[in-house]
Design a protein around this motif. Sequence first.
Motif, mmCIF file in Angstrom:
data_model
loop_
_atom_site.group_PDB
_atom_site.id
_atom_site.type_symbol
_atom_site.label_atom_id
_atom_site.label_comp_id
_atom_site.label_asym_id
_atom_site.label_seq_id
_atom_site.Cartn_x
_atom_site.Cartn_y
_atom_site.Cartn_z
ATOM 1 N N LEU A 15 6.223 -4.131 -1.898
ATOM 2 C CA LEU A 15 4.510 -4.549 -1.952
ATOM 3 C C LEU A 15 3.420 -4.442 -0.879
ATOM 4 N N TYR A 16 3.554 -3.371 0.002
ATOM 5 C CA TYR A 16 2.129 -3.620 1.049
ATOM 6 C C TYR A 16 0.664 -2.982 -0.264
ATOM 7 N N PHE A 17 -0.369 -3.432 0.127
ATOM 8 C CA PHE A 17 -1.581 -3.132 -0.184
ATOM 9 C C PHE A 17 -2.107 -2.329 1.201
ATOM 10 N N GLN A 18 -3.188 -2.062 0.832
ATOM 11 C CA GLN A 18 -4.092 -1.023 1.738
ATOM 12 C C GLN A 18 -5.031 -1.852 2.075
ATOM 13 N N ALA A 19 -4.817 -2.351 3.307
ATOM 14 C CA ALA A 19 -5.606 -2.692 4.230
ATOM 15 C C ALA A 19 -5.711 -2.709 5.625
ATOM 16 N N LEU A 20 -6.542 -2.737 6.033
ATOM 17 C CA LEU A 20 -6.758 -2.341 7.923
ATOM 18 C C LEU A 20 -6.542 -4.572 8.391
ATOM 19 N N PRO A 21 -5.797 -3.422 9.918
ATOM 20 C CA PRO A 21 -6.151 -4.846 10.418
ATOM 21 C C PRO A 21 -7.127 -5.905 10.443
ATOM 22 N N ALA B 9 -2.525 5.661 -3.767
ATOM 23 C CA ALA B 9 -3.840 6.695 -3.988
ATOM 24 C C ALA B 9 -5.388 5.899 -3.872
ATOM 25 N N ASN B 10 -6.216 6.537 -3.903
ATOM 26 C CA ASN B 10 -7.828 6.829 -3.556
ATOM 27 C C ASN B 10 -8.216 6.181 -5.048
ATOM 28 N N PRO B 11 -8.963 5.355 -5.287
ATOM 29 C CA PRO B 11 -8.806 4.260 -5.298
ATOM 30 C C PRO B 11 -7.374 3.658 -6.133
ATOM 31 N N CYS B 12 -6.976 2.793 -5.397
ATOM 32 C CA CYS B 12 -5.727 2.164 -5.080
ATOM 33 C C CYS B 12 -5.644 1.856 -7.036
ATOM 34 N N GLY B 13 -6.236 1.265 -8.105
ATOM 35 C CA GLY B 13 -5.730 0.511 -9.315
ATOM 36 C C GLY B 13 -6.993 0.004 -9.393
ATOM 37 N N HIS B 14 -6.942 -0.524 -10.363
ATOM 38 C CA HIS B 14 -8.179 -1.290 -11.535
ATOM 39 C C HIS B 14 -7.433 -2.592 -11.012
ATOM 40 N N CYS B 15 -8.133 -3.580 -11.026
ATOM 41 C CA CYS B 15 -8.368 -5.259 -10.668
ATOM 42 C C CYS B 15 -8.986 -5.744 -12.113
ATOM 43 N N LEU B 16 -8.453 -6.908 -12.706
ATOM 44 C CA LEU B 16 -9.058 -7.176 -13.598
ATOM 45 C C LEU B 16 -9.432 -8.671 -13.444
ATOM 46 N N ASP C 203 -5.989 4.718 -18.741
ATOM 47 C CA ASP C 203 -4.868 5.862 -17.769
ATOM 48 C C ASP C 203 -5.293 5.643 -16.580
ATOM 49 N N HIS C 204 -4.003 4.954 -16.019
ATOM 50 C CA HIS C 204 -3.564 4.435 -14.751
ATOM 51 C C HIS C 204 -2.665 5.741 -13.850
ATOM 52 N N SER C 205 -2.670 6.568 -15.005
ATOM 53 C CA SER C 205 -1.265 8.018 -14.427
ATOM 54 C C SER C 205 -1.697 8.119 -12.552
ATOM 55 N N GLN C 206 -3.566 8.531 -12.305
ATOM 56 C CA GLN C 206 -4.086 8.862 -10.941
ATOM 57 C C GLN C 206 -4.045 6.877 -10.289
ATOM 58 N N TYR C 207 -3.259 6.433 -10.616
ATOM 59 C CA TYR C 207 -4.125 4.744 -9.430
ATOM 60 C C TYR C 207 -2.230 4.566 -9.179
ATOM 61 N N ASP C 208 -1.912 3.336 -8.300
ATOM 62 C CA ASP C 208 -0.576 3.331 -8.305
ATOM 63 C C ASP C 208 -0.585 1.791 -8.818
ATOM 64 N N CYS C 209 -0.869 0.570 -8.599
ATOM 65 C CA CYS C 209 -0.823 -0.543 -9.017
ATOM 66 C C CYS C 209 -2.313 -1.317 -10.403
ATOM 67 N N CYS C 210 -1.678 -2.354 -10.590
ATOM 68 C CA CYS C 210 -2.334 -3.117 -11.641
ATOM 69 C C CYS C 210 -3.508 -3.978 -11.448
ATOM 70 N N ARG D 279 -12.463 -9.585 -2.049
ATOM 71 C CA ARG D 279 -11.005 -9.556 -1.365
ATOM 72 C C ARG D 279 -10.446 -8.519 -1.956
ATOM 73 N N PHE D 280 -10.418 -7.790 -3.004
ATOM 74 C CA PHE D 280 -10.097 -6.401 -3.953
ATOM 75 C C PHE D 280 -10.820 -5.387 -3.693
ATOM 76 N N LYS D 281 -11.984 -5.696 -3.923
ATOM 77 C CA LYS D 281 -12.708 -4.531 -3.415
ATOM 78 C C LYS D 281 -12.348 -3.836 -2.109
ATOM 79 N N SER D 282 -11.650 -5.096 -0.733
ATOM 80 C CA SER D 282 -11.727 -4.587 0.596
ATOM 81 C C SER D 282 -10.268 -3.818 0.639
ATOM 82 N N LEU D 283 -9.529 -3.927 -0.495
ATOM 83 C CA LEU D 283 -8.219 -3.229 -0.830
ATOM 84 C C LEU D 283 -7.857 -2.376 -1.649
ATOM 85 N N ASN D 284 -9.260 -2.036 -2.027
ATOM 86 C CA ASN D 284 -8.813 -0.098 -2.500
ATOM 87 C C ASN D 284 -8.918 -0.590 -3.778
#
Length: 414
Positions: free
Chosen positions: A401-407, A143-150, A209-216, A179-184
Motif C-alpha cells: 500500500l503506497y499512499f498518494q504523496a509528493l516528496p 482515486a481522487n480523492p483517495c477515500g474517506h478518513c474518519l 458508497d466507496h465504489s469510487q474510492y480506493d481506501c478507507c 496529514r491525511f488531507k495531504s494524502l488526498n
Amino acid sequence: GEEKQSVAANRILQCNRVNLVRDLNPSDMYHGLLSKGIFTQDMIDEIKSSGIRQGQARQLVRDLETRGSLAFPALIECLHETGQHSLAELLLDGEPQNQPLPQPVHVRPVVRPLPVSPEREFGKPRATGRVRHDSIQSYKMDANPCGHCLIINNVDYEPKSVLSKHTGSNIDCEKLERRFKSLNFIVLVKRNLKQKQIKQELSALSKKDHSQYDCCVVIMLSHGTEVCNNRFPGAVDGPNVPVQHITNYLNGQNCLSLQGKPKIFFIQACGGGERDTGFEVSPDKARPCIGGTGDQTDAMPMSSSSDSLSTQSDEPDAKATLPTASDILVSYSTFPGYVSWRDTQAGSWYVETLDNMLEENAATDDLVTMLMMVNHEVSEYTANGLYKQMPGSFNFLRKLLYFQALPCQRPIVS
C-alpha cells in the motif's frame, strides 16, 4: 572493481529515489533496458504489474539496484534516449569523483534468465542469487480523492466517568487531520463520542458508497483497555467498543463497496494497564530519556472482564465474528496489555512518530515498511526514565500500500 562501482551506483539511485519515483516515465524505458540486456521480458512484465506509473517507477529503481555494474550506465543512456535529460544529469551529478562509473555500454552483456519455476533445491540458492518480491502487487491508490478518513477524538469524559481528560489528544488529532488531507483523503473529525455515537459513526461510514474510492482509514484517539479473546485485541473508550467490532463495520461482509480495498485502522489507546520497564541493553544502544513530567497513559484505570466484552453490541452491523480479514490492517500504539504514553504538551509518542514517518517517507515507502520504522523509533523512547512502549500491527493486507504523496519539500538553507 565492478563491485565498488555497483555499490556507488546503488547509492546514487537510493539518494535520488524520491525524484526518480516522482518524475521517471518507466514505460519509455522498457525497450531500451530490455535491448541492453539489463532486464528480461519477464522482469519487465512484473514491473508493469506494479500498478500506476509511480508504482512502476518505484519497482524499476529497486530492480536496477540488483542488476550489477552495467545497469547504471545503461539507465543513463536510456534516459538520454527517451528525452529525460534532467534526470540523467541529476544522477550523474551524484557520481562520486573518486569512483568513476564505466561509460555507457552498447554491447549486450550476458544475463542469466530468471528461473521458470520458483522451486529450488533444498539448501541451494536460486540461480539469480536473490529472492524476488516483484510478484507482490500494489493496491490501486490513484482515486481522487483517495477515500474517506474518519478520526474519532475522545478528549473529555463525563465527571462521573472513571476516565480522565485525554489531555494532548487534540494535538494528535490536528496532526493526523492535516496529514491525511495531504494524502488526498476526505477527513471527518468527530469529538467526544459516547459508545453508541461511536458505533453510529462507524455504521454511517460502512453505509457510504466507496465504489469510487480506493481506501478507507479509521483513526481512534481514546482511552483503552485489554480485550484478549477477539481476533483483534483491545478496546477503546474504556472497555465499551472492542477493536474487533470497529473493524467489522468495514469488512467484506458489511461494506460491499470496500471489498478488495485496503481498510486501515490506527488505534492510539492503551492496550491494558501494565507498564513496560523494558530490559537492559548495552550503553551504545540506549537512548536518552525523552519523556517529561507531562507524560500520561491512555489506560482504563480499572480491571475488566474480557469475557463480558466480546459479545457487547447494540448494532446489527457489528458482527461478533470476522468473515474475512483480507485487506485489513490494524496499527496499535502499544502491545496488547500495556499502556500507551502521551505527552500532555506534544501529544502521543505513537502519533507524533507516525506523522513524521508519513511526512518523510510516504512518497517512497509502503505503509507496512513505514509502520516498522514507527515501531523502531517509538521502542527507543523512555518515559520518566523507566517506562517503554512497543507499537505493532495486525496485518491482513494482500498487497503493498503506497499512499498518494509528493516528496517532502524541505526548506533551502542559504
